[in-house]
Each structure stands twice: as C-alpha cells, then as structure tokens.
Design a protein around this motif. Structure first.
Motif, PDB file in Angstrom:
ATOM      1  N   TYR A 191       0.767  -1.265  -0.135  1.00 29.35           N
ATOM      2  CA  TYR A 191      -0.125  -0.068   0.035  1.00 29.35           C
ATOM      3  C   TYR A 191       0.909   1.233  -0.043  1.00 29.35           C
ATOM      4  N   ASP A 192       1.904   1.344  -0.983  1.00 31.41           N
ATOM      5  CA  ASP A 192       2.530   2.471  -1.245  1.00 31.41           C
ATOM      6  C   ASP A 192       2.350   3.072  -2.554  1.00 31.41           C
ATOM      7  N   CYS A 193       1.796   4.261  -2.489  1.00 34.23           N
ATOM      8  CA  CYS A 193       1.361   4.950  -3.717  1.00 34.23           C
ATOM      9  C   CYS A 193       2.803   5.011  -4.657  1.00 34.23           C
ATOM     10  N   ASN A 194       4.016   5.241  -4.072  1.00 34.46           N
ATOM     11  CA  ASN A 194       5.172   5.774  -4.652  1.00 34.46           C
ATOM     12  C   ASN A 194       5.681   4.383  -5.245  1.00 34.46           C
ATOM     13  N   ASP A 195       5.198   3.157  -5.212  1.00 33.12           N
ATOM     14  CA  ASP A 195       5.544   1.879  -5.641  1.00 33.12           C
ATOM     15  C   ASP A 195       4.895   1.433  -6.778  1.00 33.12           C
ATOM     16  N   PRO A 196       5.173   1.254  -7.937  1.00 31.55           N
ATOM     17  CA  PRO A 196       4.335   0.896  -8.985  1.00 31.55           C
ATOM     18  C   PRO A 196       3.735  -0.452  -8.795  1.00 31.55           C
ATOM     19  N   LYS A 197       4.517  -1.516  -8.118  1.00 31.55           N
ATOM     20  CA  LYS A 197       4.181  -2.569  -7.913  1.00 31.55           C
ATOM     21  C   LYS A 197       2.795  -2.596  -7.013  1.00 31.55           C
ATOM     22  N   CYS A 198       2.621  -1.637  -6.212  1.00 29.14           N
ATOM     23  CA  CYS A 198       1.279  -1.668  -5.401  1.00 29.14           C
ATOM     24  C   CYS A 198       0.086  -1.134  -6.129  1.00 29.14           C
ATOM     25  N   THR A 199      -0.013  -0.620  -7.277  1.00 26.97           N
ATOM     26  CA  THR A 199      -0.870  -0.021  -7.890  1.00 26.97           C
ATOM     27  C   THR A 199      -2.248  -1.107  -7.974  1.00 26.97           C
ATOM     28  N   CYS A 200      -1.946  -2.211  -8.235  1.00 24.35           N
ATOM     29  CA  CYS A 200      -3.159  -3.024  -8.050  1.00 24.35           C
ATOM     30  C   CYS A 200      -3.798  -3.284  -6.998  1.00 24.35           C
ATOM     31  N   SER A 201      -3.450  -2.638  -5.850  1.00 24.20           N
ATOM     32  CA  SER A 201      -3.937  -2.929  -4.446  1.00 24.20           C
ATOM     33  C   SER A 201      -4.799  -1.558  -4.093  1.00 24.20           C
ATOM     34  N   PHE A 202      -4.911  -0.703  -5.213  1.00 25.27           N
ATOM     35  CA  PHE A 202      -5.698   0.453  -4.958  1.00 25.27           C
ATOM     36  C   PHE A 202      -6.775   0.394  -6.071  1.00 25.27           C
ATOM     37  N   ASN A 203      -7.918   1.464  -5.544  1.00 27.74           N
ATOM     38  CA  ASN A 203      -8.943   1.643  -6.569  1.00 27.74           C
ATOM     39  C   ASN A 203      -8.182   2.326  -7.734  1.00 27.74           C
ATOM     40  N   PRO A 204      -8.689   2.258  -8.924  1.00 29.42           N
ATOM     41  CA  PRO A 204      -8.047   3.038  -9.967  1.00 29.42           C
ATOM     42  C   PRO A 204      -8.400   4.606  -9.601  1.00 29.42           C
ATOM     43  N   GLY A 205      -7.310   5.437  -9.775  1.00 22.84           N
ATOM     44  CA  GLY A 205      -7.331   6.756  -9.399  1.00 22.84           C
ATOM     45  C   GLY A 205      -7.191   7.367  -8.231  1.00 22.84           C
ATOM     46  N   PHE A 206      -7.123   6.361  -7.113  1.00 21.90           N
ATOM     47  CA  PHE A 206      -6.715   6.726  -5.613  1.00 21.90           C
ATOM     48  C   PHE A 206      -5.504   7.607  -5.631  1.00 21.90           C
ATOM     49  N   CYS A 207      -4.474   6.901  -6.243  1.00 19.90           N
ATOM     50  CA  CYS A 207      -3.129   7.477  -5.788  1.00 19.90           C
ATOM     51  C   CYS A 207      -2.768   8.830  -6.552  1.00 19.90           C
ATOM     52  N   ASN A 208      -3.579   8.802  -7.667  1.00 24.99           N
ATOM     53  CA  ASN A 208      -3.573   9.964  -8.224  1.00 24.99           C
ATOM     54  C   ASN A 208      -4.282  11.376  -7.529  1.00 24.99           C
ATOM     55  N   MET A 209      -5.521  10.939  -7.000  1.00 24.02           N
ATOM     56  CA  MET A 209      -6.233  11.705  -6.278  1.00 24.02           C
ATOM     57  C   MET A 209      -5.531  11.958  -5.095  1.00 24.02           C
ATOM     58  N   MET A 210      -4.804  11.250  -4.043  1.00 26.70           N
ATOM     59  CA  MET A 210      -4.083  11.752  -3.038  1.00 26.70           C
ATOM     60  C   MET A 210      -2.845  12.667  -3.527  1.00 26.70           C
ATOM     61  N   LYS A 211      -2.484  12.424  -4.625  1.00 30.44           N
ATOM     62  CA  LYS A 211      -1.145  13.303  -5.143  1.00 30.44           C
ATOM     63  C   LYS A 211      -1.637  14.703  -5.166  1.00 30.44           C
ATOM     64  N   THR A 212      -2.899  14.919  -5.531  1.00 30.22           N
ATOM     65  CA  THR A 212      -3.432  16.566  -5.745  1.00 30.22           C
ATOM     66  C   THR A 212      -2.963  17.523  -4.445  1.00 30.22           C
ATOM     67  N   GLY A 213      -2.807  16.728  -3.458  1.00 30.57           N
ATOM     68  CA  GLY A 213      -2.883  17.681  -2.186  1.00 30.57           C
ATOM     69  C   GLY A 213      -4.137  18.368  -1.712  1.00 30.57           C
ATOM     70  N   LYS A 214      -5.258  18.081  -2.387  1.00 28.51           N
ATOM     71  CA  LYS A 214      -6.691  18.633  -2.172  1.00 28.51           C
ATOM     72  C   LYS A 214      -7.401  17.616  -1.397  1.00 28.51           C
ATOM     73  N   VAL A 215      -7.059  16.573  -0.977  1.00 24.59           N
ATOM     74  CA  VAL A 215      -7.923  15.769  -0.388  1.00 24.59           C
ATOM     75  C   VAL A 215      -8.022  16.280   1.423  1.00 24.59           C
ATOM     76  N   ALA A 216      -9.143  16.684   1.659  1.00 21.64           N
ATOM     77  CA  ALA A 216      -9.560  17.121   3.059  1.00 21.64           C
ATOM     78  C   ALA A 216     -11.037  17.023   3.418  1.00 21.64           C
ATOM     79  N   MET A 217     -11.201  16.843   4.402  1.00 21.96           N
ATOM     80  CA  MET A 217     -12.691  16.890   5.066  1.00 21.96           C
ATOM     81  C   MET A 217     -12.725  18.283   5.724  1.00 21.96           C
ATOM     82  N   LYS A 218     -13.692  18.909   5.554  1.00 20.70           N
ATOM     83  CA  LYS A 218     -13.885  20.233   6.028  1.00 20.70           C
ATOM     84  C   LYS A 218     -15.203  20.077   6.803  1.00 20.70           C
TER      85      LYS A 218
END
Length: 781
Positions: free
Chosen positions: A437-464
């Motif tokens: 479960y490391d978004c920076n490791d390409p081997k782990c991509t299959c463990s996440f939902n499609p787009g999850f890591c890209n979403m997290m890399k935006t820096g805009k993920v926050a509950m308000k």
C-alpha cells in the motif's frame, strides 16, 4: 438512574454558562426545535471554526485534541489502518473551516515486538488527522448538528471519513482502553456475558469510583461514515436502491445477536418459505425490528457487526475464548451525490438516552408530493433544504432483541479520516498482486482503486467541518429517555477516577509515549512564537458588531477536487465492509469499465493502451449520454419504486418508510462574524529562559482573559463541574467521611465474629459459675 445523593445532582446541569459556546455562534442558531418532540432545545456547545490558524496538538486547545500516533486498528489476521495520525493535518483555515487533510507521506518508527522479542521497523505511507474532545467536552443526550464537506472524489473509494461519538470510558484508537468495553450498552447481570464485558452489572465491587451493579461500556454512535466509489448502478439488496457513494448511519452495540444472523449482502429474512408439502425451505433470521428509514436510505445489508474473537499473538490487545463476543451494527446507508463533496451539508442526530429513549438521524434533501398526495424525498442535485427523517432506532427494538439499550454514557465528539484496506478498497485483488500500500511503488498499484493514488497526490484531499453545535432540553419530561447532561464525569456514569486508575490504557505506546506523563497535557496559555499582535489574535476592536447576514460564499472551483474535469487534469479489525464484495464480477465491471480505462491513461499506461482507452472511453461516453438522457425522463420515479412494485428486495419484510412531512424553512448556512472583533492576545517581548531565548523572534504571545492556546486563538473552555467522586463524599463542618461499604461477605464474617464472641462470653460465664460453685462447696466442707 442511580443517584445516592439526589440533592447533589450538579453534574446533571447543562454547562451553558461554563463557556462551551463559541462567541461567533449567531443568536438565531442558539436554539433549535426538535424534529421529534417539537420542543425547544438550547445550545450548550458550539465551535464555528471561524478563527484561522488554530492548532490542535495535545495541549493547544481546551476542547479538542488532534492525535499524533499510529492508528492501532489492525490485527494479526492482516489488513487494517494504513495511515499515521499527525496533528499538523488538522487546522482551521481563513474561509472558516476545520480542515482534516489526508496525503501521501511516509512515517517510520521502531517498536519492540513482544512476540518475536526484537525491535522492528514500522512504516505507514499516509498521513491523516483525527480530532477528538475526549475527557474535555462530553454530553449525554440532545441534538448534535455538523456541517461537513466530504473529502476526495465521490467515485473513488479508499477514504474513510467519519463523524462519530464514543463513550468517555474508551479513547478512540487506544485499543487497550476499549477492549471488552466497546461497544457495550448493557446493564443486566448475565454470568455468561460477564467476562466479555469488563464493567459488568454482575460486579458487586466496581473500583475507581464506578457504581456497583452497573454495566458500562464505550458506546459508539456514528453520525456518518463515508463509503466512496463507483458501483455502476444500484447495489444488491438495497431498498430503495442505493449506489456508491453513500454514508453509513449506525449504532454499534453489544451484546450482539449470537445465532441465526442475517447474511452479509442480503436483507434479513423475516418469513419462512415452505414447500407444497409444508416443509420449510428457509429459516427466519433474527434482527432488530421497528427500524424506520425514509428517502434515499436503505437498511445496510453489507455490515451487520463484528465478532470480537479470541485474539492471536501480535494483536494490540488480548482476549481469551471466554471474553469473545458478538457486536452488532444497526444502521442504514444514505445515498450521496457529488454536491456533498463540494459544499457543506448538515447532518443531524437527535439522541434520547437510556431505557425508553431513541436515536433519530436527519439529513437534507428535496421533499416532494406525488399525484396521490404521498410525501417522498429525493436527493436530486444535492441542494435540497428539507429535513428528511433518514433513520430511527427505538430503544425497545434493542431491548426486545438482546436486552441492550440506547447509549447513555457521557460521550465525546470525533472527526477523522482513516485509510484502511478493509474499507472501500478493492475486494478481489489478483493473486499476483503483492498487496502492498505505497502509492510511490508501481508494484502496489493493483492494491488500490483506480485513480486513488492520483487523487491523493493532488494535495486537495481534505474533510472540512463548517461548524458543530450541540443542543439540549432543560425539560426532562418533554422528551423520551433519560435526562440530558453535559460533562465527562456525571454522578450516575462516572469516568474520571477510572481513567486516573488506568492511565496507561489511555496513553500512547513506545516510542511515542516517552514524553507523556499523563493521557492529556496541560493547555498552553500563550508562549507561541509571534512577530505582531495579529499572530496572537490581536488587532481587533472591542465592540465590533457581528454580521448576522453574511453567509459563506460558494466553494471556489479551484479548491474542489474533480479528477473528471479535463480542464484541470488529474482494535479490533472489522471485516471488509465494501459492498463491492457482494456484487457479481460482471455487474461490478460494467459500472467501472469506463473509469478504469480513463484512469489507465492517467497513470502511465503504454501509448497503445492509451489510444485504446481513449477510443473506448469516447464510446462509453456516447453510450452514457444516451442512458443519462433516458434516465432524465424518469427522474424521481426511482424514489417511488416501492409504490410501483419495483422492489429489488421483493419477498423480504422491510421496515416502514416514514412519510412524515418534515421541513426546515430556515437555511442554516454558515455565518462568519469578524473573528478579530475582540483582541485575544498580544505579542510581547519574550523573557529569556534558563536555556536562552524561548522563541526564534524574541517575542511570544500573551493571552487576554478568556482566551488560551499557544497563540491565544481558542476560547478558554473547561469543565468546571465537580466530579462524581467529589459529589459522593458526605461533607461535614469538620471532616470528610466516606460512606460505609459492606458486602454480604463482610456481614457474614462480622456475624461469625459476633457469634463467636457471644459463645465465648456465655462459655466463660458458665465456667466461671461452675468454678464459683465449686469454691463455695469447698469452703462449706
């Protein structure tokens, strides 16, 4: 209720005068009308989060504490939390929100493995935030309203944001404090259950200030828990049909139903089917009756609770086979739309505690009336302002099933966003996937939902969190259940002495605990680094008027996370609760195929794959457009599917749908007052300490009266009510005398001693009489 000293019921008085109310809360929001009993409730606590740059690390705020620790929600069986809670992820922003950010950032530490007897390295690849009012602000009963913007993208699963309440005897993520206390709400002596409930009604001697013969627990009420993702249509066994994303509204309760439970992925079977010969082909399942749902809300068929079994080596807590028990999750799932991820929405819970009480969840939607005059609710574009009675749980439903009851523990408020492999993560991971479960490791991509890591890399993920407000009734006869109280240590449900006696259970594990002397640090009163008065909440006028009409502007499009916009670019462990686990592979694939192709192009696929994905996506878009056009013609009809005989769970007995007309004419939008209307502190020259200048600038904040925190940005709130222990003492003019405590054993031993003394006394008298008689006869002779 157990109150041995009714004339000392101070803890039952709401603390409206103790400073829990935010000075920025407008006057028109300081009362509310119950949507259940129609009476007026008064504000007892609020936080508008209007003051920017507030921090919440331990010791920074009198109401809230943001954690700095690993989430211990994992087990030796695998899976669990993937994040590290860091207090810097929680802050208030200039637009008047409490922001809980989640991002990709590695945290590593070394801990001692007591099983392997060696030091091991631990790593979490995500940081997130949890803020809680544990052992600071607690309340029992009343109304809580939270205005919230949900984090992330609605069609990408993997985040677990929640707004919830927990009984003060347990501290969230501190597994030792909740073990065999969560989520017990049971006050009956049952010898078979006694070992599984740490504080049982069978206990004649409950130490550390607890009341004897009183069952206690760390009860949990979930105002909301987000399940995000894209199900490609309605989920099976939901009535009315609900698809991803949705929020769970749940009461977690123990003891749970032990046998003949509903199967995950299907609604409870209420009837017995028989053959023509009369033989039963199915067995009615046991579940809670008289639960009421309304609007786009269905009973949750994907999670009925957790079995807390005998633990294995390596788990953060231990339970033997006699301490294992079943906990139930009684709740519903409420449909969400993208608007819930863009603008604040109000979620409301009305809580009437204890025996005879009830829990009622309310959300906002559009109220409509069909041609037959039937009232129904629909989400539409997510901007509706009519109150919807989404879920109701009466106490007798719990009592009839297992003898449990609506929680009446003093409870605190929690906001957090977790990232867990057991929540909204892919269920069917290929065998070749390493399950890392490391978004920076390409081997782990299959463990996440499609787009999850890209979403997290935006820096805009926050509950308000826009605001939180708690209201209570002063008239105990006007509502069901027990009285409403404020305080973490009420006389009838004490917690303070127990927490003191077991402090280590509420403290972090090494290496994070080396600097901790107690579970909570003293609140700082100034001392923060500053350069000008504005850094300390200064620079304001004493008599500036509050602008009651100013409302929060609509969300800035630049701050709204939308990966589909081409213009912007891209302790107990619960079972995997993702509903995708119950969808057939083909059905699951239909709804997510287009998204997977688009994500494939975003996440670095080959050029050929990109071209194929683009072509397929275009075709899918054309098809979806046609389907959307067809769906538009029947907007609102799905909400009345039950009336048209389109029930997807036909054949199952279902709870009644509330058709009560509920409407709130007043839109409670956020009202921002001038946060600097009153100087909170000033920046002064720092006094040199023993080790030199205490701040880098040579200046530090000095707080004015009524404000606290390192930069004086928090109102000085505190629980000034006497604790249960103080109230139980009998005080005279000269001394304090504790009440005499005698058990049956004490009485038995005392009786034996008195009896033995009496026998000895009679025997001595008899012997003395014989001796005297012998002496008298001798003298006569």
């Amino acid at each position: 209720m157990r109150n041995p000293l009714p004339f000392l019921a101070l803890a039952a008085v709401p603390l409206a005068d103790a400073g829990w109310i935010d000075e920025d809360t407008p006057k028109h929001l300081r009362t509310t009308t119950s949507l259940v009993d129609g009476t007026t409730y008064e504000l007892v606590m609020s936080d508008e989060f209007n003051v920017p740059n507030r921090t919440f690390a331990d010791g920074d705020d009198p109401t809230w504490t943001a954690l700095d620790k690993s989430d211990d929600d994992y087990s030796a069986s695998g899976g669990g939390s993937l994040h590290f809670y860091n207090s810097t992820m929680v802050r208030t922003t200039p637009d008047g929100f409490l922001t809980i950010q989640s991002l990709i950032d590695k945290t590593s530490w070394t801990r001692h493995d007591d099983v392997e007897k060696k030091w091991t390295k631990e790593t979490k690849h995500f940081k997130s935030g949890m803020i809680q009012s544990w052992n600071k602000f607690c309340f029992t009963g009343g109304i809580i309203e939270v205005d919230v913007i949900l984090p992330g993208s609605p069609d990408i699963g993997g985040l677990w944001p929640a707004v919830w309440m927990l009984g003060n005897l347990g501290r969230a993520t501190y597994e030792g404090s909740t073990n065999n206390l969560w989520p017990w709400s049971y006050d009956t002596c049952d010898r078979k259950k006694q070992q599984a409930q740490s504080i049982s009604a069978c206990n004649e001697a409950n130490h550390f200030g607890l009341n004897k013969f009183q069952g206690r627990g760390a009860t949990e009420i979930d105002l909301l828990e987000l399940m995000g993702g894209d199900s490609g249509g309605p989920l099976p066994a939901t009535y009315p049909p609900v698809s991803l994303p949705y929020v769970d509204m749940t009461l977690q309760v123990a003891p749970g139903i032990p046998d003949n439970r509903p199967q995950s992925g299907s609604q409870p079977v209420r009837t017995i089917d028989r053959t023509h010969s009369g033989y039963a082909t199915s067995v009615a399942q046991k579940w809670y009756d008289n639960l009421t749902v309304a609007g786009n809300t269905s009973l949750n068929p994907f999670f009925y609770g957790t079995y807390l079994g005998e633990t294995k080596l390596g788990e953060p807590v231990t339970r033997n086979k006699h301490q294992a028990f079943q906990a139930d999750a009684v709740g519903a799932m409420k449909q969400l739309v993208p608007e819930h991820f863009r603008t604040p929405h109000t979620f409301r819970l009305e809580w009437q505690p204890g025996r005879g009480g009830r829990l009622d969840w309310f959300t906002k939607s559009y109220k409509k009336v069909d041609e037959n005059g039937t009232v129904y609710h629909t989400e539409g574009d997510g901007k509706g302002q009519d109150w919807e009675h989404s879920l109701s749980i009466p106490d007798f439903a719990l009592d009839d099933a297992m003898g449990s009851k609506i929680p009446e523990e003093p409870s605190y408020v929690i906001f957090n966003t977790a990232i867990s492999s057991t929540w909204a993560f892919p269920y069917d991971v290929p065998d070749w996937c390493p399950k890392c479960y490391d978004c920076n490791d390409p081997k782990c991509t299959c463990s996440f939902n499609p787009g999850f890591c890209n979403m997290m890399k935006t820096g805009k993920v926050a509950m308000k969190i826009d605001a939180v407000r708690v209201y209570q009734s002063k008239d105990n006869d006007a509502h069901d259940g027990g009285p409403h109280t404020v305080g973490c240590d009420p006389l009838d449900f004490p917690t303070r002495e127990y927490i003191k006696g077991y402090e280590y259970l509420y403290m972090r594990n090494p290496p994070f605990s080396y600097d901790d002397k107690h579970p909570l640090r003293n609140i700082k009163n100034g001392g923060g680094t500053c350069e000008v008065d504005e850094d300390c909440g200064g620079g304001g006028a004493e008599d500036v008027e509050v602008d009651e009409e100013w409302t929060l502007p609509s969300a800035d499009e630049a701050d709204v996370l939308d990966l589909d916009d081409d213009k912007k670019g891209g302790g107990t462990i619960r079972e995997n609760q993702g509903p995708m686990a119950h969808l057939k592979a083909k059905k699951a694939q239909q709804g997510t195929q287009a998204n997977q192709r688009r994500r494939l192009a975003e996440e670095g696929a080959t050029e050929d794959a990109k071209e194929d994905a683009a072509t397929d996506a275009k075709e899918d878009a054309t098809t979806d457009a046609k389907e959307d056009e067809a769906d538009a013609t029947k907007d609102g009809k799905d909400d009345k599917a039950s009336d048209k005989g389109e029930d997807p769970t036909a054949g199952l007995e279902k709870p009644p749908i509330s058709e009560e007309s509920l409407e709130d004419k007043e839109v409670n939008t956020k009202v921002l007052s001038n946060h600097s209307r009153k100087p909170k502190g000033r920046c002064v020259k720092a006094t040199p300490g023993l080790f030199g200048m205490p701040t880098s600038t040579g200046k530090q904040c000095q707080c004015n009266k009524g404000y606290t925190g390192p930069h004086c940005l928090s109102i000085d709130k505190f629980d000034d009510e006497p604790g249960a222990y103080e109230q139980k003492k009998l005080t005279t003019l000269f001394t304090d005398r504790a009440t005499l405590y005698l058990t049956n054993f004490h009485l038995f031993i005392g009786g034996m001693m008195v009896g033995a003394f009496a026998v000895a006394l009679v025997g001595a008298s008899f012997l003395k009489g014989r001796s005297d008689g012998a002496m008298e006869m001798t003298s006569r002779m």
